[in-house]
Write an enzyme that holds these catalytic residues in place. Structure first.
Site, PDB file in Angstrom:
ATOM      1  N   LYS A   1      41.424  23.459  44.442  1.00 59.68           N
ATOM      2  CA  LYS A   1      41.239  22.856  43.112  1.00 59.68           C
ATOM      3  C   LYS A   1      39.896  22.157  43.020  1.00 59.68           C
ATOM      4  O   LYS A   1      39.260  22.142  41.967  1.00 59.68           O
ATOM      5  CB  LYS A   1      42.366  21.867  42.817  1.00 59.68           C
TER       6      LYS A   1
ATOM      7  N   LYS B   1      48.445  34.332  44.475  1.00 60.71           N
ATOM      8  CA  LYS B   1      49.748  33.913  43.932  1.00 60.71           C
ATOM      9  C   LYS B   1      49.696  33.786  42.407  1.00 60.71           C
ATOM     10  O   LYS B   1      48.638  33.484  41.848  1.00 60.71           O
ATOM     11  CB  LYS B   1      50.227  32.616  44.590  1.00 60.71           C
TER      12      LYS B   1
ATOM     13  N   LYS C   1      49.734  28.913  37.175  1.00 55.07           N
ATOM     14  CA  LYS C   1      49.551  28.431  35.800  1.00 55.07           C
ATOM     15  C   LYS C   1      48.074  28.333  35.461  1.00 55.07           C
ATOM     16  O   LYS C   1      47.689  28.403  34.302  1.00 55.07           O
ATOM     17  CB  LYS C   1      50.146  27.023  35.670  1.00 55.07           C
TER      18      LYS C   1
END
Ligand code: TYM
Length: 334
Positions: free
Chosen positions: A113, A199, A202
């Site tokens: 992130k 994966k 969102k």
């Protein structure tokens, strides 16, 4: 003996997708009859990346409605909003002061992130796993059912609990219970529809990479039709050269409720042109009851309010006791 406890949560940052459902929520539904389940919306975690306040508020309610739509029964399980209980932030601060910084620097999700945010990475993003440890340890759960991507955070949680027990408790009288992760094999890692090696997430900018639980049938069919496949005829599990094939077969297996052997046989000679409509039909059928219930719950805001108010009260009683124990052990006067 007290009923064993389960704790888990989801960040309300966008729509709930098939990975969240198969890796987490679906397993919670099965646990409700044997465990006292505490399930929450991790809205304090959701603000570690840029966000819109209005959307955050809406998303918290949408996730709560999704839990219920997927089969979480508020009569059996406690559903609550993380930010409504100050114990989460307070315990996180206490943990901040006993956790070595280098434990956080190893966190894979932080690294992933942080790359996306460049100079704007907040202290909150780095401390994220400490707040997660607080979420978990406050409820002294026996099991924490999550998808594979949360494994490292759960290991850190166990390390923090052990460290606090070592520093402020003793062997006969540990301050915190050390919980077990529960990562079921099937559904633990649902992959992106546009890249079978990544994966489903969102935060992927491509809508076509994921299936949201609220996608209407036409959109579900479109996403399956467009999803990445490969040039081979005949479908097979577990071939590392064919990650998309493995992912889609797994989805079909779980959603149709069949055994792996049966699916392997059924699809062994199929081409993509035959398999994709079959998968799309299965998906539409599996999600229809969830979507109907979701619409019903979202219509009834008084019901949703009452579920969350009751959840807050029940969660507060448990969290308040653990926080008081930790504070006492760490030398604070209550
Ligand atoms: P979040 O919101 O990213 O995901 C919620 C749950 O869904 C699982 N999951 C997946 N499972 C299979 N395949 C996928 N592609 C996939 N993507 C997500 C996650 O493993 C998770 O179980 N940090 C947590 C939220 C959290 C939490 C907690 C969880 C905060 N405090 C305490 C458990 C206990 C998170 O970001 O999950």
């Amino acid at each position: 003996m007290a009923t064993p406890r389960v704790l888990s949560g989801i960040q309300p940052t966008g729509n709930i997708h098939l990975g969240n459902y198969l890796g987490a929520i679906r397993n919670w539904v099965d646990l409700q009859d044997k465990y006292d389940c505490f399930l929450f919306m991790a809205d304090l975690h959701a603000i570690t990346v840029p966000y819109e306040p209005k959307q955050l508020k809406d998303n918290v309610r949408k996730v709560a409605a999704t839990y219920i739509a997927c089969g979480i029964d508020p009569q059996k399980s406690t559903i609550f909003v993380q930010s409504q209980l100050s114990a989460h932030s307070e315990l996180a601060w206490l943990f901040n002061c006993i956790t070595p910084l280098n434990w956080l620097e190893r966190m894979i999700q932080f690294k992933e992130k942080a790359v996306k945010q460049g100079e704007n990475v907040s202290v909150g993003l780095q401390g994220y796993p400490i707040l997660q440890a607080a979420d978990i340890l406050l409820y002294e759960p026996d099991l924490v059912p999550v998808g594979e991507d949360q494994k490292q955070h759960l290991e850190l949680t166990r390390d923090i609990a052990a460290r606090l027990n070592f520093q402020f408790g003793n062997e006969e009288n540990p301050v915190l219970k050390v919980p077990e992760p529960m990562i079921l094999k099937a559904g633990a890692r649902v992959m992106s529809l546009t890249d079978g090696t990544k994966k489903m997430s969102k935060s992927d900018p491509s809508e076509l990479s994921r299936i949201d639980l609220t996608d209407p049938p036409e959109l579900l069919r479109k996403k399956v039709k467009k999803c990445k496949s490969d040039p081979h005829r005949g479908l097979e599990f577990d071939n590392p050269e064919r990650p998309e094939c493995n992912n889609l077969l797994n989805l079909y297996m779980i959603l149709s409720g069949q055994e792996k052997e049966a699916v392997a046989q059924e699809c062994a000679d199929m081409g993509w042109g035959q398999f994709k409509p079959l998968l799309a039909d299965t998906l539409v059928e599996a999600l229809a009851p969830i979507q109907a219930k979701y619409a019903e719950v979202m219509e009834d805001s008084a019901y949703l309010d009452s579920v969350l108010a009751e959840g807050r009260e029940k969660a507060n009683a448990v969290a308040g006791t653990t926080l008081a124990n930790v504070k006492t052990a760490m030398g604070f006067t209550l």
